[in-house]
Design an enzyme around this catalytic site. Structure first.
Site, PDB file in Angstrom:
ATOM      1  N   GLU A   1      11.773 -34.624-102.293  1.00 42.27           N
ATOM      2  CA  GLU A   1      12.699 -35.235-101.566  1.00 42.27           C
ATOM      3  C   GLU A   1      12.000 -34.615-100.542  1.00 42.27           C
ATOM      4  O   GLU A   1      12.318 -32.484-100.242  1.00 42.27           O
ATOM      5  CB  GLU A   1      14.306 -34.607-101.676  1.00 42.27           C
ATOM      6  CG  GLU A   1      15.345 -34.951-102.680  1.00 42.27           C
ATOM      7  CD  GLU A   1      15.196 -36.702-102.811  1.00 42.27           C
ATOM      8  OE1 GLU A   1      15.306 -37.150-101.057  1.00 42.27           O
ATOM      9  OE2 GLU A   1      15.094 -36.807-103.465  1.00 42.27           O
TER      10      GLU A   1
ATOM     11  N   CYS B   1      16.007 -32.020 -92.419  1.00 44.08           N
ATOM     12  CA  CYS B   1      14.833 -32.865 -93.024  1.00 44.08           C
ATOM     13  C   CYS B   1      14.740 -34.957 -92.564  1.00 44.08           C
ATOM     14  O   CYS B   1      14.083 -35.957 -91.792  1.00 44.08           O
ATOM     15  CB  CYS B   1      15.186 -33.562 -94.637  1.00 44.08           C
ATOM     16  SG  CYS B   1      16.215 -33.834 -95.491  1.00 44.08           S
TER      17      CYS B   1
HETATM   18  P1  NAD Z   1       7.707 -25.466 -99.092  1.00 41.92           P
HETATM   19  O1  NAD Z   1       7.239 -27.223 -99.761  1.00 41.92           O
HETATM   20  O2  NAD Z   1       7.462 -24.653 -98.832  1.00 41.92           O
HETATM   21  O3  NAD Z   1       8.492 -24.752-100.395  1.00 41.92           O
HETATM   22  C1  NAD Z   1      10.166 -24.879-100.897  1.00 41.92           C
HETATM   23  C2  NAD Z   1       9.916 -24.759-102.768  1.00 41.92           C
HETATM   24  O4  NAD Z   1       8.791 -24.844-103.403  1.00 41.92           O
HETATM   25  C3  NAD Z   1      10.513 -22.950-102.177  1.00 41.92           C
HETATM   26  O5  NAD Z   1      11.317 -22.678-103.337  1.00 41.92           O
HETATM   27  C4  NAD Z   1       8.756 -22.944-102.341  1.00 41.92           C
HETATM   28  O6  NAD Z   1       8.963 -21.009-102.799  1.00 41.92           O
HETATM   29  C5  NAD Z   1       8.427 -23.457-103.755  1.00 41.92           C
HETATM   30  N1  NAD Z   1       7.061 -23.760-103.626  1.00 41.92           N
HETATM   31  C6  NAD Z   1       5.698 -23.291-102.577  1.00 41.92           C
HETATM   32  N2  NAD Z   1       5.279 -23.770-103.361  1.00 41.92           N
HETATM   33  C7  NAD Z   1       4.891 -24.179-104.672  1.00 41.92           C
HETATM   34  C8  NAD Z   1       4.262 -24.765-105.651  1.00 41.92           C
HETATM   35  N3  NAD Z   1       3.315 -24.539-106.167  1.00 41.92           N
HETATM   36  N4  NAD Z   1       5.044 -24.693-106.895  1.00 41.92           N
HETATM   37  C9  NAD Z   1       6.189 -25.155-106.852  1.00 41.92           C
HETATM   38  N5  NAD Z   1       7.077 -24.302-106.205  1.00 41.92           N
HETATM   39  C10 NAD Z   1       6.249 -24.332-105.076  1.00 41.92           C
HETATM   40  O7  NAD Z   1       8.835 -26.128 -97.965  1.00 41.92           O
HETATM   41  P2  NAD Z   1      10.073 -25.597 -97.322  1.00 41.92           P
HETATM   42  O8  NAD Z   1       9.606 -24.904 -96.500  1.00 41.92           O
HETATM   43  O9  NAD Z   1      10.519 -24.564 -98.530  1.00 41.92           O
HETATM   44  O10 NAD Z   1      10.732 -26.440 -96.701  1.00 41.92           O
HETATM   45  C11 NAD Z   1      11.028 -27.744 -95.905  1.00 41.92           C
HETATM   46  C12 NAD Z   1      10.931 -28.834 -96.198  1.00 41.92           C
HETATM   47  O11 NAD Z   1      11.356 -29.419 -96.853  1.00 41.92           O
HETATM   48  C13 NAD Z   1      10.235 -29.897 -94.834  1.00 41.92           C
HETATM   49  O12 NAD Z   1       9.554 -30.089 -94.907  1.00 41.92           O
HETATM   50  C14 NAD Z   1      11.591 -30.388 -94.730  1.00 41.92           C
HETATM   51  O13 NAD Z   1      11.487 -32.199 -94.125  1.00 41.92           O
HETATM   52  C15 NAD Z   1      11.683 -30.783 -96.480  1.00 41.92           C
HETATM   53  N6  NAD Z   1      13.368 -31.043 -97.233  1.00 41.92           N
HETATM   54  C16 NAD Z   1      13.366 -32.144 -97.458  1.00 41.92           C
HETATM   55  C17 NAD Z   1      14.581 -32.421 -97.413  1.00 41.92           C
HETATM   56  C18 NAD Z   1      15.299 -33.748 -98.694  1.00 41.92           C
HETATM   57  O14 NAD Z   1      15.858 -34.063 -99.133  1.00 41.92           O
HETATM   58  N7  NAD Z   1      14.077 -35.075 -98.214  1.00 41.92           N
HETATM   59  C19 NAD Z   1      15.360 -31.507 -97.558  1.00 41.92           C
HETATM   60  C20 NAD Z   1      15.397 -30.232 -96.842  1.00 41.92           C
HETATM   61  C21 NAD Z   1      14.492 -30.112 -96.866  1.00 41.92           C
END
Ligand code: NAD
Length: 511
Positions: A247, A281
């Protein structure tokens, strides 16, 4: 002001991360980062504990999870306080975005579980019906890794965790390093409700811990976060041949038609692009308004946005939750300005006390600006005038993202017509963003916005393997297609073809 900073390691050599409040900069806690060895050990313990959890009936698991609602309501102030400490979001947003939908998800999924996860007899068609019976069995996958972001850290952890647990899996949750304690509340509440400790575990850390979880012996990853990380997770899951749902980010368009209720559209445009400081999001990130109502719409948006309060004393728009986010929003707004956008309201940051970005209204925006192409995740209403709805649809689809979209019109049939032409995972009429809170609706993005869906009527089964068990009902004395092959068996098959499928009536009976 760095929200997450490295601290000296723990006595046993684990990395430590310190956290600051985005609202006032003060310290709000720290975490010891789980090492890859910690993750491996937690997954092994989860796998052992899952066997007993899976022997409980879906009804029994549902009763435990339903019990979490009362605990959450009783502890809501503590949960809200933690969410607010880590994000600075207004209390009402912690309640409406995090606590209330979490209660609804717990209630809804635990009510569905006994029916959705029970064995199901499927009636077979045609000539198979007299001979075989099909029983569908929904087997838990085993251990599920749930990795979540910081923008709605409680509900985005609660929802997938609850679904995976109800389906009979053990779960390891890794919340964002920006909001680890808000995520930890999900685990605490579900443990208090009776979910065994090793069936639901928490691992803390940043990308390194997340990557270790994906590489560990888990059977599925449920990921919510950015496109960049989503791609890494998809690759890692592909290497292990395990499923994942992704997501990801969005750049949702709102279309304001000529026959829209302009007052509601303007109110919606301001709220839906700025609530949670625009860090949703499904936030409205691009607004296309038909020229004939554009003047009135822009005037109202301007007026409403100007009345919002933010900053240390403000009550409407909280801070951005992460310094990284403040940099992105500032860069995009500056880039838009330099390319000809006009800022009617706001446009700057106020960081004396926290990571505050002013509620901003930009017009004259075009698709050569980052503001209209990349996810902003800030309190910015970016408005483009269009000649008509055709142009609005064309521009809405001109995006690498495809999460959600919205159409403001008084004509429902037109809303449906436009919705069907939008390349997005979902569309909402005269509103936006609410779709995630409608558990009946499958939720997921198209294009860069994701892979697979969460929620919807198949959600719980998405955390199982649908195992068909084909049961014997009646048999011929000899199977015509088994050995030995004889002339008689060939003739029997030919007769089946002729009398079973040779006429329209036969074909109808065979369905
Ligand atoms: P991010 O991708 O930086 O981090 C998300 C999670 O992934 C965190 O827990 C982080 O520690 C972890 N992570 C980072 N690198 C990783 C790796 N290599 N392997 C596994 N895990 C890893 O995202 P963010 O900045 O925390 O969140 C914001 C983003 O989330 C925005 O783009 C937003 O649109 C999206 N989002 C999407 C939805 C949806 O349902 N479509 C909902 C909320 C947020």
């Amino acid at each position: 002001m760095a929200i997450v900073q490295a601290l000296p390691p723990t006595a046993d050599g684990r990395r430590r991360l310190g956290l600051s409040s985005p609202a006032h900069g003060g310290a709000v806690g720290e975490i010891a980062v789980s090492t890859p060895q910690d993750v491996t050990a937690a997954v092994a313990a989860a796998r052992a504990a899952q066997r007993e959890w899976a022997t409980r009936s879906p009804r029994e698991r549902a009763a435990i999870l339903r019990g979490a609602i009362e605990i959450l309501i009783a502890r809501q102030d503590e949960v809200v306080e933690t969410i607010r400490a880590e994000t600075g979001k207004p209390r009402i947003e912690a309640l409406t975005i995090e606590v209330l939908p979490s209660c609804d998800f717990l209630n809804y999924w635990s009510a569905r579980a006994p029916k959705d996860l029970a064995d199901k007899k499927e009636r077979l068609h045609g000539y198979l019906r007299p001979m075989k019976k099909l029983l569908m069995h929904y087997r838990p996958l085993g251990v599920v890794g749930v990795i979540t972001p910081w923008n709605a850290p409680f509900v985005l952890s609660m929802n997938p965790v609850v679904q995976a647990l109800l389906a009979g899996n053990a779960v390891l949750l890794k919340p964002s390093e920006v909001t680890p304690h808000a995520g930890a509340w999900v685990v605490r509440i579900l443990h208090e409700a009776g979910v065994p400790e090793e069936v639901l575990q928490l691992v803390h850390g940043d990308g390194e811990t997340g990557a270790a979880l994906v590489a560990a012996d888990v059977d599925k990853i449920s990921f919510t976060g950015s496109v960049a990380t989503g791609k890494k997770i998809a690759q890692a899951c592909a290497r292990r041949l395990i499923p994942c749902t992704l997501e990801l980010g969005g750049k949702d368009a709102m279309i304001v038609c000529a026959d829209a209720d302009v007052e509601r559209a303007a109110e919606g445009a301001v709220y839906l692009s700025m609530f949670n400081s625009g860090q949703v999001c499904l936030s409205v990130e691009r607004i296309y308004v038909v020229d004939s109502v554009a003047d009135e719409f822009i005037r109202l948006v301007q007026e409403k946005a100007r009345s919002l309060t933010y900053g240390a004393e403000g009550k409407d728009v909280g801070p951005l939750f992460w310094d990284r986010q403040l940099d992105i929003v500032t860069r995009q707004v500056e880039d838009a300005k330099s390319r000809g956008a006009t800022l009617l309201v706001g446009g700057g940051s106020e960081t004396a006390s926290g990571l505050f970005f002013a509620p901003t209204v930009a017009v004259d925006v075009t698709h050569d600006m980052e503001l209209m192409r990349e996810e902003t995740f800030g309190p910015v209403a970016a408005i483009a005038r269009v000649a008509d709805e055709e142009e609005a649809i064309r521009l809405a689809n001109d995006s690498p993202y495809g999460l959600g979209g919205s159409v403001f019109t008084k004509d429902k049939a037109k809303a449906v017509r436009i919705a069907k032409r939008l390349d997005t995972g979902s569309v909402v009429h005269n509103d936006a963003a609410v779709i995630y809170g409608v558990p009946e609706a499958p939720f997921g993005g198209r294009k860069l916005s994701g892979l697979g869906q969460v929620n919807g009527r198949d959600a719980l089964r998405g955390f199982t393997h649908a195992q068909p068990i084909l049961l014997d009902r009646w048999q011929l004395s000899t199977e015509r297609n088994w050995y030995p092959y004889t002339e008689k068996s060939v003739r029997t098959i030919e007769a089946t073809l002729k009398y079973g499928f040779g006429t329209a009536l036969a074909r109808r009976l065979m369905r």
